[in-house]
Write an enzyme that holds these catalytic residues in place. Structure first.
Site: not given
Ligand SMILES: [Zn+2]
Length: 280
Positions: A82, A180
């Site tokens: 990621d 996020h």
């Protein structure tokens, strides 16, 4: 079975309007819980790490854990990088045995982002590993990536079309309102924009920062090409909460074989619940 790539699982999900859950895999307990949760639903699953996670676990340990997890699992398992922050980091993961990678050049000027992503696609394709990339800037904090909300900007569908075409990536992470980390207020997803990006790119789309996005919004996005959904913050929160609760009840307990158990059980349930939410 051995670790599989994310290519077939994402394409099937994309075609059939469901999504694959991708879960931040920070240690043995979390990895085992993610696999157990996926097995309960009988769905393929993605273990994903940032570079700081493999530095923490150490690469040989992480690869051994992920490979063993895949071999033991009754469902297909992929290991994904990621937010790979450089060509060098992606190469390190490809050599080690990751079966899927993301290169994040979203902070670079557009042309430089393209050059970097093209180079990564070329190298990864040589070993049959699919590549995810991002355009626009997803706000919030994730490990080394920190973007102030006012500096986050949305993906332009026309630019996305060009980006996907010239780079040859296999999945695409658009910025359409998610962030996020923790949301300070209810996130506002731009579904019209997502729909336009879906039409202009025509490849599986990835939702970053899904922790805290209401279930109805996650489900709605599946209609518009979201085929992979990333969860990390919610898993971390729950794991830590369970540990805190355990030590409140048993302040002198010293046995990790005991105090990790409730956290692992709760995590299995959370993963199962998230994957069920992503089903058609
Ligand atoms: Zn992300």
């Amino acid at each position: 079975m051995p670790l599989v790539t994310t290519k077939d699982m994402l394409e099937d999900a994309y075609k059939n309007n469901y999504a694959i859950g991708a879960f931040g895999a920070h240690n043995l307990e979390v990895i085992k819980a993610v696999i157990a949760g996926a097995e309960k639903v009988g769905a393929p699953v993605i273990l994903q790490t940032t570079s700081s996670t493999y530095k923490y676990v150490e690469m040989p340990y992480l690869i051994a854990l992920a490979k063993t997890a895949a071999e033991q699992a009754k469902v297909p398992v992929a290991l994904h990088l990621d937010h790979g922050e450089s060509y060098h980091i992606v190469m390190e993961c490809l050599r080690a045995g990751y079966t899927s990678v993301m290169i994040d050049g979203s902070s670079l000027p557009y042309e430089e982002n393209i050059l970097l992503v093209k180079k990564v696609v070329e190298a990864a394709s040589a070993v049959n590993v699919p590549v995810e990339a991002e355009l626009g800037t997803i706000g919030g904090v994730e490990d080394s990536v920190s973007v102030k909300e006012e500096n986050a900007f949305f993906t332009d569908p026309k630019q996305a079309e060009h980006f996907v075409k010239v780079t040859g990536i296999h999945s695409f992470a658009p910025a359409f309102g998610t962030a996020h980390g923790k949301y300070r207020e209810k996130p506002k997803l731009l579904f019209e924009l997502l729909q336009e990006i879906h039409c202009s790119t025509n490849i599986p789309l990835v939702m970053h920062g899904a922790s805290g996005v209401p279930e109805e919004d996650v489900r709605k996005s599946l209609k518009y090409g979201i085929a992979k959904v990333n969860f990390s913050t919610e898993l971390k929160d729950l794991f830590a909460e369970e540990l805190r609760a355990y030590f409140k009840d048993y302040p002198t307990e010293n046995d990790p074989r005991k105090y990790f158990l409730p956290a692992r059980e709760s995590l299995i349930k959370l993963v199962e619940q998230k994957i069920v939410m992503l089903q058609k």
